[in-house]
Design an enzyme around this catalytic site. Structure first.
Site, mmCIF file in Angstrom:
data_model
loop_
_atom_site.group_PDB
_atom_site.id
_atom_site.type_symbol
_atom_site.label_atom_id
_atom_site.label_comp_id
_atom_site.label_asym_id
_atom_site.label_seq_id
_atom_site.Cartn_x
_atom_site.Cartn_y
_atom_site.Cartn_z
ATOM 1 N N THR A 16 0.831 -1.207 0.000
ATOM 2 C CA THR A 16 0.000 0.000 0.000
ATOM 3 C C THR A 16 0.862 1.252 0.000
ATOM 4 O O THR A 16 0.440 2.309 -0.472
ATOM 5 C CB THR A 16 -0.930 -0.003 1.219
ATOM 6 O OG1 THR A 16 -1.707 -1.214 1.211
ATOM 7 C CG2 THR A 16 -1.876 1.176 1.201
ATOM 8 N N TYR B 242 6.338 -12.918 2.330
ATOM 9 C CA TYR B 242 5.120 -12.561 1.615
ATOM 10 C C TYR B 242 4.937 -13.494 0.428
ATOM 11 O O TYR B 242 5.668 -13.425 -0.560
ATOM 12 C CB TYR B 242 5.243 -11.113 1.150
ATOM 13 C CG TYR B 242 3.954 -10.417 0.771
ATOM 14 C CD1 TYR B 242 2.757 -11.104 0.621
ATOM 15 C CD2 TYR B 242 3.934 -9.047 0.568
ATOM 16 C CE1 TYR B 242 1.590 -10.458 0.287
ATOM 17 C CE2 TYR B 242 2.772 -8.372 0.227
ATOM 18 C CZ TYR B 242 1.603 -9.084 0.091
ATOM 19 O OH TYR B 242 0.456 -8.424 -0.249
ATOM 20 N N LYS C 193 2.800 -14.292 5.088
ATOM 21 C CA LYS C 193 1.700 -13.424 4.660
ATOM 22 C C LYS C 193 1.218 -13.909 3.298
ATOM 23 O O LYS C 193 2.008 -14.028 2.363
ATOM 24 C CB LYS C 193 2.214 -11.982 4.571
ATOM 25 C CG LYS C 193 1.169 -10.907 4.566
ATOM 26 C CD LYS C 193 1.847 -9.575 4.882
ATOM 27 C CE LYS C 193 0.832 -8.450 4.954
ATOM 28 N NZ LYS C 193 0.477 -7.941 3.625
#
Length: 302
Positions: free
Chosen positions: A46, A133, A158
């Site tokens: 983000t 991730y 994640k």
């Protein structure tokens, strides 16, 4: 490093000349922590990690560390080519971050053992805890996930793929490894609230909330409702806020970031636009976003 509550992924503010705006980043992070964030993940997806220099990532981490002042954990991203990721990891350690979110290798597809090697080489360059991730070019089998979880300093996984069966197998495989009792799993799909109930069912209760960046009132109300079993409020928010937000997000590639950044500005903190190759939302999309935010706030009584 244990997380609870809603995880905050700040946007990265840019000044009118396109440079990193440290003052507004500090304001943005302070507002999120004050609202009740359970952790700050700065300069990540983000936060336009893909468009930042390693020096900017380090500066953003320093701002986050100084602003949070130990109130919640601060993590920042590293990733891409191994030498770059190792350099970023070292920078984040110098900046005082509490941990690293390790993104996948850049573009190239790799065998499972290559992914293990990538994580091992990057984690060897830092003493910080690392969350790996899984997304894009990094799709782990259950066995590979268990092998990565057993590496020194790897403390979490994640998931940005959304294959529930695969993730369920991964959770079960990792939990079978001795010494991984504290290992943490995160749902990192865009607008993760839409899939939070499903992930909760396989033992993945933590998730990243992009909405928290611009409407923490809504994100926190949803999180409470999910934790307390308030199915009515969960359903209402999914149907009347998150669902329409996903529909808007999916109309233009990159809106998963651009809409969040626009939302922060709509709520009163001008954080500038997004860097290429993303584009800022069109006026009609901004109007729809504003109406959605207003309605979501009305639903939760904020």
């Amino acid at each position: 490093m244990k997380f609870q509550g809603v995880l905050f992924f700040p946007v990265t503010p840019f000044a009118s000349d396109g440079s990193l705006d440290e003052e507004r980043l500090a304001q943005h992070i302070e507002a999120g922590v004050a609202a009740g964030a359970g952790g700050v993940f700065v300069a990540c997806g983000t936060g336009e990690f893909h468009a930042l220099t390693s020096e900017e990532i380090e500066r953003a981490a320093r701002v986050a560390v100084a602003t949070t002042a130990g109130r919640v954990p601060v993590l920042a991203a590293a990733g891409g080519p191994p030498p770059v990721a190792r350099d970023q990891a070292a920078r984040l350690e110098r900046a005082g971050a509490d941990g690293i979110l390790l993104l996948p290798p850049y573009l190239v597809s790799a065998p499972q053992q290559g992914l293990v090697r990538y994580v091992a080489e990057v984690t060897a360059a830092t003493g910080l805890p690392v969350i790996f991730y899984q997304r894009g070019t990094a799709r782990l089998t259950a066995d590979t996930a268990a092998e990565i979880a057993a590496l020194p300093r790897v403390v979490g996984l994640k998931d940005g793929i959304g294959d529930i069966e695969r993730m369920h197998r991964i959770v079960r495989a990792v939990r079978a490894v001795p010494g991984t009792e504290g290992f943490q799993f995160f749902n990192s799909l865009p607008t993760a609230e839409m899939t939070a109930p499903a992930y909760q069912g396989i033992g993945v209760g933590l998730y990243s909330s992009a909405v928290f960046a611009f409407a923490p009132e809504i994100a926190l109300a949803f999180h409470r409702a999910l934790a307390e079993g308030d199915e009515t409020l969960v359903a209402t928010l999914l149907d009347e806020f998150y669902g329409p937000l996903v529909e808007l997000r999916d109309e233009v590639p990159g809106y998963a970031v651009a809409l969040v950044k626009a939302g922060v500005t709509l709520r009163g903190l001008d954080v500038g636009g997004v860097r290429a190759p993303l584009i800022d939302p069109a006026p009609e999309h901004l109007a729809r976003l504003a109406k959605l935010i207003d309605h979501g706030l009305e639903v939760v009584g904020a």
